[in-house]
Motif scaffolding. Structure first.
Motif, PDB file in Angstrom:
ATOM      1  N   LEU A 166      10.367  -4.516  18.035  1.00  0.00           N
ATOM      2  CA  LEU A 166       9.938  -3.557  18.953  1.00  0.00           C
ATOM      3  C   LEU A 166       8.635  -2.895  19.029  1.00  0.00           C
ATOM      4  CD1 LEU A 166      13.331  -1.148  19.193  1.00  0.00           C
ATOM      5  CD2 LEU A 166      12.670  -3.292  20.794  1.00  0.00           C
ATOM      6  N   HIS A 167       7.953  -3.414  17.986  1.00  0.00           N
ATOM      7  CA  HIS A 167       6.509  -2.789  17.532  1.00  0.00           C
ATOM      8  C   HIS A 167       5.455  -3.882  18.169  1.00  0.00           C
ATOM      9  CE1 HIS A 167       8.616   0.152  15.023  1.00  0.00           C
ATOM     10  NE2 HIS A 167       9.073  -1.044  14.382  1.00  0.00           N
ATOM     11  N   PRO A 168       4.612  -3.448  19.127  1.00  0.00           N
ATOM     12  CA  PRO A 168       3.636  -4.140  19.539  1.00  0.00           C
ATOM     13  C   PRO A 168       2.474  -4.555  18.778  1.00  0.00           C
ATOM     14  CG  PRO A 168       3.310  -2.078  20.564  1.00  0.00           C
ATOM     15  CD  PRO A 168       4.709  -2.140  19.612  1.00  0.00           C
ATOM     16  N   ALA A 169       1.630  -5.522  18.840  1.00  0.00           N
ATOM     17  CA  ALA A 169       0.559  -5.733  17.967  1.00  0.00           C
ATOM     18  C   ALA A 169      -0.500  -4.385  18.171  1.00  0.00           C
ATOM     19  CB  ALA A 169      -0.176  -7.012  18.502  1.00  0.00           C
ATOM     20  N   GLY A 170      -1.042  -4.351  16.873  1.00  0.00           N
ATOM     21  CA  GLY A 170      -1.855  -3.238  16.698  1.00  0.00           C
ATOM     22  C   GLY A 170      -1.134  -1.937  16.296  1.00  0.00           C
ATOM     23  N   THR A 171       0.056  -2.056  16.313  1.00  0.00           N
ATOM     24  CA  THR A 171       0.837  -0.805  15.550  1.00  0.00           C
ATOM     25  C   THR A 171       0.409  -0.374  14.148  1.00  0.00           C
ATOM     26  OG1 THR A 171       2.643  -1.262  17.148  1.00  0.00           O
ATOM     27  CG2 THR A 171       2.956   0.366  15.187  1.00  0.00           C
ATOM     28  N   SER A 172       0.269   0.904  13.883  1.00  0.00           N
ATOM     29  CA  SER A 172      -0.303   1.229  12.777  1.00  0.00           C
ATOM     30  C   SER A 172       1.068   1.219  11.583  1.00  0.00           C
ATOM     31  CB  SER A 172      -0.752   2.549  12.605  1.00  0.00           C
ATOM     32  OG  SER A 172      -2.039   2.688  13.111  1.00  0.00           O
ATOM     33  N   VAL A 173       0.978   0.401  10.480  1.00  0.00           N
ATOM     34  CA  VAL A 173       2.055   0.379   9.509  1.00  0.00           C
ATOM     35  C   VAL A 173       1.531   0.613   8.122  1.00  0.00           C
ATOM     36  CG1 VAL A 173       3.102  -1.518  10.893  1.00  0.00           C
ATOM     37  CG2 VAL A 173       1.554  -1.860   9.083  1.00  0.00           C
ATOM     38  N   ALA A 174       2.517   1.014   7.337  1.00  0.00           N
ATOM     39  CA  ALA A 174       2.111   1.222   5.822  1.00  0.00           C
ATOM     40  C   ALA A 174       2.734  -0.184   5.113  1.00  0.00           C
ATOM     41  CB  ALA A 174       2.982   2.372   5.295  1.00  0.00           C
ATOM     42  N   VAL A 175       1.850  -0.632   4.416  1.00  0.00           N
ATOM     43  CA  VAL A 175       2.143  -1.808   3.363  1.00  0.00           C
ATOM     44  C   VAL A 175       2.214  -1.100   1.846  1.00  0.00           C
ATOM     45  CG1 VAL A 175       1.220  -3.942   2.674  1.00  0.00           C
ATOM     46  CG2 VAL A 175       0.891  -3.346   5.036  1.00  0.00           C
ATOM     47  N   LYS A 176       3.296  -1.487   1.486  1.00  0.00           N
ATOM     48  CA  LYS A 176       3.501  -0.565   0.201  1.00  0.00           C
ATOM     49  C   LYS A 176       3.575  -2.024  -0.945  1.00  0.00           C
ATOM     50  CE  LYS A 176       6.286   3.124  -2.039  1.00  0.00           C
ATOM     51  NZ  LYS A 176       7.134   4.016  -1.867  1.00  0.00           N
ATOM     52  N   VAL A 177       2.543  -1.683  -2.056  1.00  0.00           N
ATOM     53  CA  VAL A 177       2.446  -2.812  -2.899  1.00  0.00           C
ATOM     54  C   VAL A 177       2.661  -2.299  -4.293  1.00  0.00           C
ATOM     55  CG1 VAL A 177       0.966  -4.552  -3.983  1.00  0.00           C
ATOM     56  CG2 VAL A 177       0.804  -3.768  -1.642  1.00  0.00           C
ATOM     57  N   GLN A 178       4.074  -2.832  -5.044  1.00  0.00           N
ATOM     58  CA  GLN A 178       4.505  -2.429  -6.375  1.00  0.00           C
ATOM     59  C   GLN A 178       3.458  -2.761  -7.275  1.00  0.00           C
ATOM     60  OE1 GLN A 178       8.222  -3.827  -7.600  1.00  0.00           O
ATOM     61  NE2 GLN A 178       9.102  -1.911  -7.474  1.00  0.00           N
ATOM     62  N   HIS A 179       3.266  -1.932  -8.508  1.00  0.00           N
ATOM     63  CA  HIS A 179       2.546  -2.214  -9.445  1.00  0.00           C
ATOM     64  C   HIS A 179       3.139  -3.396 -10.415  1.00  0.00           C
ATOM     65  CE1 HIS A 179      -0.186   1.039  -8.771  1.00  0.00           C
ATOM     66  NE2 HIS A 179       0.819   2.002  -8.854  1.00  0.00           N
ATOM     67  N   PRO A 180       2.384  -4.336 -10.941  1.00  0.00           N
ATOM     68  CA  PRO A 180       2.822  -5.565 -11.572  1.00  0.00           C
ATOM     69  C   PRO A 180       3.746  -4.806 -12.725  1.00  0.00           C
ATOM     70  CG  PRO A 180       0.514  -5.446 -11.921  1.00  0.00           C
ATOM     71  CD  PRO A 180       0.876  -4.035 -10.824  1.00  0.00           C
ATOM     72  N   HIS A 181       4.755  -5.843 -13.068  1.00  0.00           N
ATOM     73  CA  HIS A 181       5.523  -5.515 -14.450  1.00  0.00           C
ATOM     74  C   HIS A 181       6.019  -3.884 -14.333  1.00  0.00           C
ATOM     75  CE1 HIS A 181       3.947  -9.192 -15.199  1.00  0.00           C
ATOM     76  NE2 HIS A 181       2.762  -8.885 -15.402  1.00  0.00           N
ATOM     77  N   ILE A 182       6.135  -3.269 -13.373  1.00  0.00           N
ATOM     78  CA  ILE A 182       6.684  -1.959 -13.372  1.00  0.00           C
ATOM     79  C   ILE A 182       8.129  -2.050 -13.699  1.00  0.00           C
ATOM     80  CG2 ILE A 182       7.541  -1.740 -10.914  1.00  0.00           C
ATOM     81  CD1 ILE A 182       5.460   0.967 -12.987  1.00  0.00           C
ATOM     82  N   LEU A 183       9.112  -2.757 -13.499  1.00  0.00           N
ATOM     83  CA  LEU A 183      10.238  -2.750 -14.023  1.00  0.00           C
ATOM     84  C   LEU A 183      10.374  -2.877 -15.409  1.00  0.00           C
ATOM     85  CD1 LEU A 183      13.393  -2.548 -13.352  1.00  0.00           C
ATOM     86  CD2 LEU A 183      13.414  -5.268 -12.922  1.00  0.00           C
ATOM     87  N   GLU A 184       9.528  -3.692 -15.885  1.00  0.00           N
ATOM     88  CA  GLU A 184       9.666  -3.998 -17.313  1.00  0.00           C
ATOM     89  C   GLU A 184       9.038  -2.591 -18.016  1.00  0.00           C
ATOM     90  OE1 GLU A 184       8.558  -6.197 -15.126  1.00  0.00           O
ATOM     91  OE2 GLU A 184       9.288  -8.028 -15.589  1.00  0.00           O
ATOM     92  N   LYS A 185       8.140  -2.070 -17.680  1.00  0.00           N
ATOM     93  CA  LYS A 185       7.403  -0.943 -18.219  1.00  0.00           C
ATOM     94  C   LYS A 185       8.647   0.256 -18.139  1.00  0.00           C
ATOM     95  CE  LYS A 185       2.804  -2.109 -17.028  1.00  0.00           C
ATOM     96  NZ  LYS A 185       1.446  -1.928 -16.209  1.00  0.00           N
ATOM     97  N   VAL A 186       9.086   0.544 -16.699  1.00  0.00           N
ATOM     98  CA  VAL A 186      10.296   1.572 -16.650  1.00  0.00           C
ATOM     99  C   VAL A 186      11.355   1.464 -17.709  1.00  0.00           C
ATOM    100  CG1 VAL A 186      11.481   2.781 -15.248  1.00  0.00           C
ATOM    101  CG2 VAL A 186       9.228   2.263 -14.547  1.00  0.00           C
TER     102      VAL A 186
END
Length: 131
Positions: A58-78
């Motif tokens: 339902l989202h047309p081209a040009g819609t603002s979105v948030a892109v979330k990028v997880q830090h590398p190896h965060i699961l192992e660190k936690v």
């Protein structure tokens, strides 16, 4: 100093995150660059503001979105952090003259772990956003 840490964290996140981190794969194997400046950064991930290049649902081209990028190896660190906290709590509870066993520190660490680990799965957050 704080700005330097943010830059280094972003570079590490985008370069070492694996696979297509830093690129969004589009249909036809064409790759588009993500924005380079995060709008938010935390201990688990960074968030970037982007725009859809093509319509999606339902989202047309040009819609603002948030892109979330997880830090590398965060699961192992936690997981390592929780292992260390658990061992430390066990040692403190074992020392008789401290009389700390009534605090149930080890149980508290386990409960905190059980709440925290699912938060590392960004699919859970995406599912909750759909509701």
């Amino acid at each position: 100093n704080k700005e330097r840490q943010k830059r280094l964290g972003r570079r590490e996140t985008l370069e070492k995150g694996g696979g297509n981190v830093g690129k969004v794969k589009k249909s036809g194997s064409r790759k588009e660059d993500l924005p380079t400046i995060p709008i938010g950064s935390g201990c688990v991930a960074q968030v970037y503001k982007a725009r859809l290049r093509t319509s999606h649902g339902l989202h047309p081209a040009g819609t603002s979105v948030a892109v979330k990028v997880q830090h590398p190896h965060i699961l192992e660190k936690v997981c390592l952090d929780f292992y260390i906290m658990n061992k430390f709590a066990s040692i403190l509870e074992y020392i008789p003259y401290l009389n700390l066993d009534y605090l149930s520190m080890k149980d508290s660490v386990d409960q905190f772990r059980d709440i925290m680990l699912p938060q590392l799965d960004l699919r859970v957050e995406a599912h909750n956003l759909k509701r």
